[in-house]
Design an enzyme around this catalytic site. Structure first.
Site, short mmCIF file in Angstrom:
data_model
loop_
_atom_site.label_atom_id
_atom_site.label_comp_id
_atom_site.label_asym_id
_atom_site.label_seq_id
_atom_site.Cartn_x
_atom_site.Cartn_y
_atom_site.Cartn_z
N SER A 1 -3.92 3.20 4.84
CA SER A 1 -4.23 2.51 3.59
C SER A 1 -4.19 0.99 3.79
O SER A 1 -5.05 0.26 3.28
CB SER A 1 -3.24 2.93 2.50
OG SER A 1 -3.57 2.35 1.27
N HIS B 1 6.74 -7.19 -2.75
CA HIS B 1 6.69 -6.52 -1.45
C HIS B 1 7.76 -7.09 -0.52
O HIS B 1 7.78 -6.75 0.67
CB HIS B 1 5.32 -6.72 -0.80
CG HIS B 1 4.19 -6.00 -1.48
ND1 HIS B 1 4.32 -4.72 -1.96
CD2 HIS B 1 2.92 -6.38 -1.75
CE1 HIS B 1 3.16 -4.35 -2.51
NE2 HIS B 1 2.31 -5.34 -2.40
N LYS C 1 0.81 -1.22 0.00
CA LYS C 1 0.00 0.00 0.00
C LYS C 1 0.84 1.27 0.00
O LYS C 1 0.48 2.27 0.60
CB LYS C 1 -0.98 0.00 1.18
CG LYS C 1 -1.82 -1.27 1.32
CD LYS C 1 -2.45 -1.70 0.00
CE LYS C 1 -3.46 -0.69 -0.53
NZ LYS C 1 -3.99 -1.11 -1.86
#
Length: 263
Positions: free
Chosen positions: A140, A110, A50
């Site tokens: 987020s 990620h 995010k």
């Protein structure tokens, strides 16, 4: 079947994986992912979850490939596969990356820096890292976890707030993630570290920096140059235009396919 069509039976639990909180969707294919064979022209887009991954993916895909039909017909998760994701019976992110027809291949992750497959370093690949301020990133991530059943149950905001501060999140601590990638940048010149807030403040400026890193010199010719009909007249000589017209007539046999070179 796409990742979006997979039904998750229940929310996964966080597990400690080599010192980093993870879920099985990102660890079950670990050996294959670690053996991924990067190519020298691959570009890895790395972020904490995010923090602007999709935005950066769209920017890079447009810079390199830009075809309107590609943008409409191929979803972003197929154009820029998520390397570590593993949702059987879907094609894994690793397999998607292996099968990408583009050059360069754009791949996202990620992973904290220590989890990146070694071939990316061995092949001296370019890596774009995007970091977002912790407070906005936390908010987020909270709303993402509320709607995404492939993530652990977020609980209420107070609980999530505490978990985030303690680093008990999928892909680990935000603090470790952004700091360790920043430190890696010091020894690896092929990492371009960007800030989400800078991209919001002046997208054009940050794209210029990105293009310098990617060795696209927009001072020579900008990405969006003119987009006008008839600019060819500023380049073609009369003789070249006549030569081209003769050749064009020979190759364009279908009289119903008509193009306008002036408006």
């Amino acid at each position: 079947m796409s990742f979006e069509q997979v039904k998750v039976p229940s929310r996964p639990e966080l597990v400690d994986f080599h010192g980093v909180p993870m879920v099985y969707f990102f660890t079950d294919n670990w050996e294959n992912i670690q053996n991924f064979q990067a190519r020298p022209d691959d570009i890895l887009i790395a972020t904490y979850p995010k923090a602007g991954t999709t935005w950066a993916s769209y920017i890079l895909d447009l810079l390199y490939f830009g075809q309107k039909e590609r943008q409409k017909s191929v979803p972003i998760f197929d154009r820029v596969p998520f390397l570590e994701i593993f949702f059987p019976p879907c094609l894994s992110g690793k397999d998607q990356a292996d099968n990408l027809p583009t050059s360069p291949r754009l791949i996202k992750t990620h992973f904290p820096v220590q989890f990146v497959p070694k071939s990316f370093w061995e092949q001296n690949c370019r890596i774009i890292y995007v970091a977002r301020n912790a407070k906005d990133n936390m908010v987020s991530y909270f709303h993402f976890d509320r709607m995404n059943l492939a993530q652990p149950e977020p609980g209420d905001w107070s609980n999530f707030f505490q978990r985030f501060m303690e680093g008990k999140m999928v892909f680990g601590s935000w603090y470790d993630h952004v700091n360790n990638w920043w430190k890696k940048k010091e020894s690896c010149p092929k990492i371009h570290y960007m800030f989400y807030e800078d991209m919001i403040e002046d997208t054009g400026r940050e794209i210029d920096k990105l293009c310098c890193f990617l060795v696209m010199d927009f001072k020579i010719s900008p990405f969006m140059r003119k987009g006008k009909v008839g600019d060819w007249k500023n380049h073609f000589t009369v003789a070249q235009s006549e030569q081209f017209d003769e050749d064009y007539k020979k190759k364009m046999k279908d009289a119903t396919l008509l193009f306008r070179t002036e408006i």
